[in-house]
Design a protein around this motif. Structure first.
Motif, PDB file in Angstrom:
ATOM      1  N   UNK A 141      25.607  70.446 118.238  1.00 33.87           N
ATOM      2  CA  UNK A 141      25.501  71.416 119.335  1.00 33.87           C
ATOM      3  C   UNK A 141      24.233  72.255 119.198  1.00 33.87           C
ATOM      4  N   UNK A 142      23.939  72.694 117.985  1.00 30.87           N
ATOM      5  CA  UNK A 142      22.753  73.504 117.738  1.00 30.87           C
ATOM      6  C   UNK A 142      21.479  72.701 117.977  1.00 30.87           C
ATOM      7  N   UNK A 143      21.469  71.443 117.541  1.00 32.51           N
ATOM      8  CA  UNK A 143      20.287  70.591 117.708  1.00 32.51           C
ATOM      9  C   UNK A 143      20.002  70.291 119.174  1.00 32.51           C
ATOM     10  N   UNK A 144      21.057  70.232 119.988  1.00 28.65           N
ATOM     11  CA  UNK A 144      20.893  69.905 121.410  1.00 28.65           C
ATOM     12  C   UNK A 144      20.480  71.110 122.260  1.00 28.65           C
ATOM     13  N   UNK A 145      20.619  72.294 121.712  1.00 29.13           N
ATOM     14  CA  UNK A 145      20.351  73.518 122.480  1.00 29.13           C
ATOM     15  C   UNK A 145      18.929  73.510 123.049  1.00 29.13           C
ATOM     16  N   UNK A 146      18.825  73.697 124.359  1.00 29.38           N
ATOM     17  CA  UNK A 146      17.520  73.772 125.018  1.00 29.38           C
ATOM     18  C   UNK A 146      16.874  72.423 125.312  1.00 29.38           C
ATOM     19  N   UNK A 147      17.516  71.324 124.919  1.00 29.40           N
ATOM     20  CA  UNK A 147      16.952  69.997 125.154  1.00 29.40           C
ATOM     21  C   UNK A 147      17.362  69.465 126.521  1.00 29.40           C
ATOM     22  N   UNK A 148      16.555  68.516 127.020  1.00 27.42           N
ATOM     23  CA  UNK A 148      16.785  67.977 128.362  1.00 27.42           C
ATOM     24  C   UNK A 148      17.174  66.506 128.294  1.00 27.42           C
ATOM     25  N   UNK A 149      17.632  65.992 129.431  1.00 29.16           N
ATOM     26  CA  UNK A 149      17.962  64.575 129.521  1.00 29.16           C
ATOM     27  C   UNK A 149      16.735  63.732 129.163  1.00 29.16           C
ATOM     28  N   UNK A 150      16.958  62.676 128.382  1.00 23.95           N
ATOM     29  CA  UNK A 150      15.865  61.800 127.979  1.00 23.95           C
ATOM     30  C   UNK A 150      15.213  62.193 126.670  1.00 23.95           C
ATOM     31  N   UNK A 151      15.564  63.388 126.149  1.00 23.03           N
ATOM     32  CA  UNK A 151      14.990  63.822 124.868  1.00 23.03           C
ATOM     33  C   UNK A 151      15.832  63.295 123.704  1.00 23.03           C
ATOM     34  N   UNK A 152      15.208  63.280 122.523  1.00 23.02           N
ATOM     35  CA  UNK A 152      15.851  62.741 121.322  1.00 23.02           C
ATOM     36  C   UNK A 152      15.917  63.831 120.258  1.00 23.02           C
TER      37      UNK A 152
ATOM     38  N   UNK B 105      21.257  65.642 110.482  1.00 27.43           N
ATOM     39  CA  UNK B 105      21.711  65.136 109.183  1.00 27.43           C
ATOM     40  C   UNK B 105      23.155  65.570 108.962  1.00 27.43           C
ATOM     41  N   UNK B 106      24.029  64.594 108.828  1.00 34.62           N
ATOM     42  CA  UNK B 106      25.446  64.873 108.631  1.00 34.62           C
ATOM     43  C   UNK B 106      25.840  64.532 107.197  1.00 34.62           C
ATOM     44  N   UNK B 107      26.294  65.518 106.470  1.00 32.35           N
ATOM     45  CA  UNK B 107      26.636  65.341 105.062  1.00 32.35           C
ATOM     46  C   UNK B 107      27.677  64.241 104.882  1.00 32.35           C
ATOM     47  N   UNK B 108      27.415  63.364 103.938  1.00 34.03           N
ATOM     48  CA  UNK B 108      28.307  62.254 103.577  1.00 34.03           C
ATOM     49  C   UNK B 108      28.478  61.226 104.696  1.00 34.03           C
ATOM     50  N   UNK B 109      27.684  61.353 105.750  1.00 33.28           N
ATOM     51  CA  UNK B 109      27.764  60.390 106.856  1.00 33.28           C
ATOM     52  C   UNK B 109      26.447  59.650 107.034  1.00 33.28           C
ATOM     53  N   UNK B 110      25.366  60.404 107.125  1.00 35.41           N
ATOM     54  CA  UNK B 110      24.049  59.823 107.322  1.00 35.41           C
ATOM     55  C   UNK B 110      23.243  60.656 108.295  1.00 35.41           C
ATOM     56  N   UNK B 111      22.197  60.060 108.850  1.00 35.96           N
ATOM     57  CA  UNK B 111      21.361  60.753 109.825  1.00 35.96           C
ATOM     58  C   UNK B 111      21.625  60.171 111.209  1.00 35.96           C
ATOM     59  N   UNK B 112      21.893  61.058 112.132  1.00 35.64           N
ATOM     60  CA  UNK B 112      22.214  60.647 113.494  1.00 35.64           C
ATOM     61  C   UNK B 112      21.021  60.921 114.404  1.00 35.64           C
ATOM     62  N   UNK B 113      20.641  59.903 115.168  1.00 36.84           N
ATOM     63  CA  UNK B 113      19.602  60.065 116.182  1.00 36.84           C
ATOM     64  C   UNK B 113      20.314  60.042 117.527  1.00 36.84           C
ATOM     65  N   UNK B 114      20.110  61.093 118.292  1.00 33.76           N
ATOM     66  CA  UNK B 114      20.830  61.223 119.562  1.00 33.76           C
ATOM     67  C   UNK B 114      19.872  61.226 120.748  1.00 33.76           C
ATOM     68  N   UNK B 115      20.190  60.408 121.727  1.00 28.84           N
ATOM     69  CA  UNK B 115      19.431  60.348 122.976  1.00 28.84           C
ATOM     70  C   UNK B 115      20.289  61.007 124.050  1.00 28.84           C
TER      71      UNK B 115
END
Length: 241
Positions: A179-190, A194-204
């Motif tokens: 939620x914090x990483x998405x704040x202020x971002x727009x459609x089409x942005x990436x 980093x999620x502990x014990x899970x891995x790194x998530x890249x979100x489009x």
């Protein structure tokens, strides 16, 4: 004599009906199913189970748990909880009541996101993927390239089957980091998380629906629940006097 026999039959009939209601209630509370819809064998099993529990309860209450404070408190709480649930289920707010709540509460819809997801084990791999994706200026081409990476490298098996796409979700139900990483971002942005014990998530960001003033219909279910809670509070205050 006939009247006495008839009275006994009536008393037995009423007792059986009350007992049947108890078993139906027991089945609904413990197993969340309808007793009447169970087959005869299951009904018999439920009857025996409830008889055993009822006998044990009465024995304990009359012996080792007699005058126990915890039992008395539990009874008081259970009575209030059961009554509250039944009151909430039975209370039907009027349209006028809901309209008044709509005016005073000014409800808003929650922002929603539809995201595509790539999950990788190492952050450096995520950084390389993001760098290459951000070099693509055309929005559609970037999206198609993102989907190719989903199919080739993502460790998220569930979303991978749908080209990384996850269902539309309320932003307040997202992981706080996301939620914090998405704040202020727009459609089409990436974005990267980093999620502990899970891995790194890249979100489009496939789609973003910002919060807005809700229409009456959009807010109706929430308004009904609010009206029920307010009515319950008022009823408790009246009964407590």
């Amino acid at each position: 004599m006939v009247r006495k026999i008839s009275f006994c039959i009536l008393a037995t009939f009423l007792s059986m009906n009350l007992y049947a209601d108890e078993i139906a209630s027991y089945t609904a509370i413990k197993y969340h199913v309808n007793y009447e819809k169970q087959n005869p064998k299951s009904q018999e099993s439920l009857q025996k189970e409830y008889q055993k529990i009822k006998r044990l309860s009465k024995t304990l209450e009359a012996t080792v748990m007699k005058n126990d404070t915890d039992v008395e408190v539990a009874k008081n709480l259970a009575i209030i909880e059961i009554w509250s649930n039944k009151f909430m289920q039975s209370y039907k707010p009027s349209e006028a009541e809901l309209n008044e709540l709509y005016k005073t509460e000014k409800p808003r819809t929650v922002g929603k996101y539809e995201l595509r997801n790539i999950l990788v084990s190492y952050e450096k791999n995520a950084d390389r993927i993001i760098e290459m994706l951000n070099e693509i200026k055309n929005k559609q081409d970037k999206k198609e390239s993102f989907i190719k990476y989903v199919r080739s490298v993502s460790n998220d098996v569930a979303s991978k089957q749908n080209n990384g796409l996850t269902p539309l979700v309320d932003e307040n139900k997202l992981n706080p980091q996301i939620k914090e990483a998405l704040k202020g971002k727009k459609e089409g942005e990436i974005v990267k998380v980093n999620l502990k014990d899970v891995g790194t998530q890249i979100l489009y960001i496939e789609k973003y629906i910002p919060e807005k003033i809700a229409t009456f219909e959009e807010a109706k279910d929430a308004l009904i629940n609010l009206a029920k809670r307010k009515a319950l509070t008022k009823e408790i205050e009246l009964l407590s006097k």
